[in-house]
Design a protein around this motif. Structure first.
Motif, short mmCIF file in Angstrom:
data_model
loop_
_atom_site.label_atom_id
_atom_site.label_comp_id
_atom_site.label_asym_id
_atom_site.label_seq_id
_atom_site.Cartn_x
_atom_site.Cartn_y
_atom_site.Cartn_z
N VAL A 59 0.67 -1.32 -0.02
CA VAL A 59 -0.03 -0.23 -0.05
C VAL A 59 0.84 1.40 -0.04
O VAL A 59 1.67 1.52 0.73
CB VAL A 59 -0.90 0.07 1.20
N GLN A 60 0.48 2.22 -0.90
CA GLN A 60 1.28 3.58 -1.07
C GLN A 60 0.48 4.42 -0.19
O GLN A 60 -0.77 4.72 -0.27
CB GLN A 60 1.58 3.83 -2.37
N THR A 61 1.21 5.51 0.60
CA THR A 61 0.38 6.92 0.92
C THR A 61 0.24 7.51 -0.15
O THR A 61 0.66 7.32 -1.47
CB THR A 61 1.47 7.42 1.82
N LEU A 62 -1.03 8.23 -0.17
CA LEU A 62 -1.53 9.34 -1.26
C LEU A 62 -0.34 10.09 -1.90
O LEU A 62 0.23 10.71 -1.07
CB LEU A 62 -2.51 10.20 -0.65
N SER A 63 -0.30 10.13 -3.05
CA SER A 63 0.49 10.92 -3.92
C SER A 63 -0.04 12.49 -3.69
O SER A 63 -1.27 12.61 -3.31
CB SER A 63 0.59 10.90 -5.37
N GLN A 64 0.78 13.62 -4.02
CA GLN A 64 0.00 14.94 -3.99
C GLN A 64 -1.11 15.13 -4.96
O GLN A 64 -2.06 15.51 -4.60
CB GLN A 64 1.24 15.86 -4.41
N GLU A 65 -0.93 14.34 -6.13
CA GLU A 65 -2.08 14.41 -6.98
C GLU A 65 -3.47 13.99 -6.49
O GLU A 65 -4.61 14.36 -6.64
CB GLU A 65 -1.74 13.59 -8.41
N GLU A 66 -3.09 12.74 -5.87
CA GLU A 66 -4.15 12.00 -5.26
C GLU A 66 -4.79 12.71 -4.17
O GLU A 66 -6.07 12.78 -3.81
CB GLU A 66 -3.92 10.62 -4.62
N ARG A 67 -4.10 13.44 -3.18
CA ARG A 67 -4.49 14.39 -2.41
C ARG A 67 -5.44 15.48 -2.76
O ARG A 67 -6.40 16.06 -2.20
CB ARG A 67 -3.32 15.01 -1.40
#
Lengths: 100, 100
Positions: free
Chosen positions: B2-10
């Motif tokens: 699992v990856q933390t949210l990217s800036q774009e996803e945020r």
């Protein structure tokens, strides 16, 4: 009208609750116990059974859950402290949680 | 993994979650929302539905309940921060809680 526990009731009931893992909450007339289960499914199964009891008894816990851990705090809103309702509620939780 | 949210996803997801009542938790990469219901029965009904989702998704909330109030905190243990699992979990909670 719900009454807070008398000194006699405290002496009669709090020691066995403490033995079962309940502790008095600092700064409030309340008790708290942490229940630990195998996983979330088992923890929420416990919560569901306690919720049915709570809804029937019209007496509600303050509780926190994360994964397999459930922290239950009991106090009686109507009398701002511990009452026999909390003692009975705690005993019910103990009965469910004893195999955890 | 699992990856933390990217800036774009945020940028794509956090604004609408905030609009729905979620707030970022201070000092942690987590979000929190308070859901308020008519009574304990309704609050626990919400919790039961969220629990079924959580068990199926293998993604679990940190939550606190007292009577009609449920505080839900979301973060992903595996990546120590917000992931798409939290976004989806929050959206599911919103769908259930929107009539509360």
């Amino acid at each position: 009208m719900v009454q807070t526990l008398s000194q006699e009731e405290r002496r009669a009931h709090l020691p066995s609750l403490k033995e079962a893992g309940w502790a008095e909450v600092e700064g409030r007339d309340a008790i708290k116990r942490v229940f630990t289960f195998a996983d979330f499914n088992e923890a929420f199964g416990f919560m569901a059974r306690v919720a049915l009891y709570a809804d029937k008894a019209d007496h509600h816990p303050e509780w926190f859950n994360v994964y397999s851990r459930v922290e239950v705090t009991l106090s009686t809103h109507d009398c701002q402290g511990l009452s026999m309702r909390d003692v009975q509620f705690a005993q019910f939780c103990n009965k469910l949680g004893q195999h955890a």
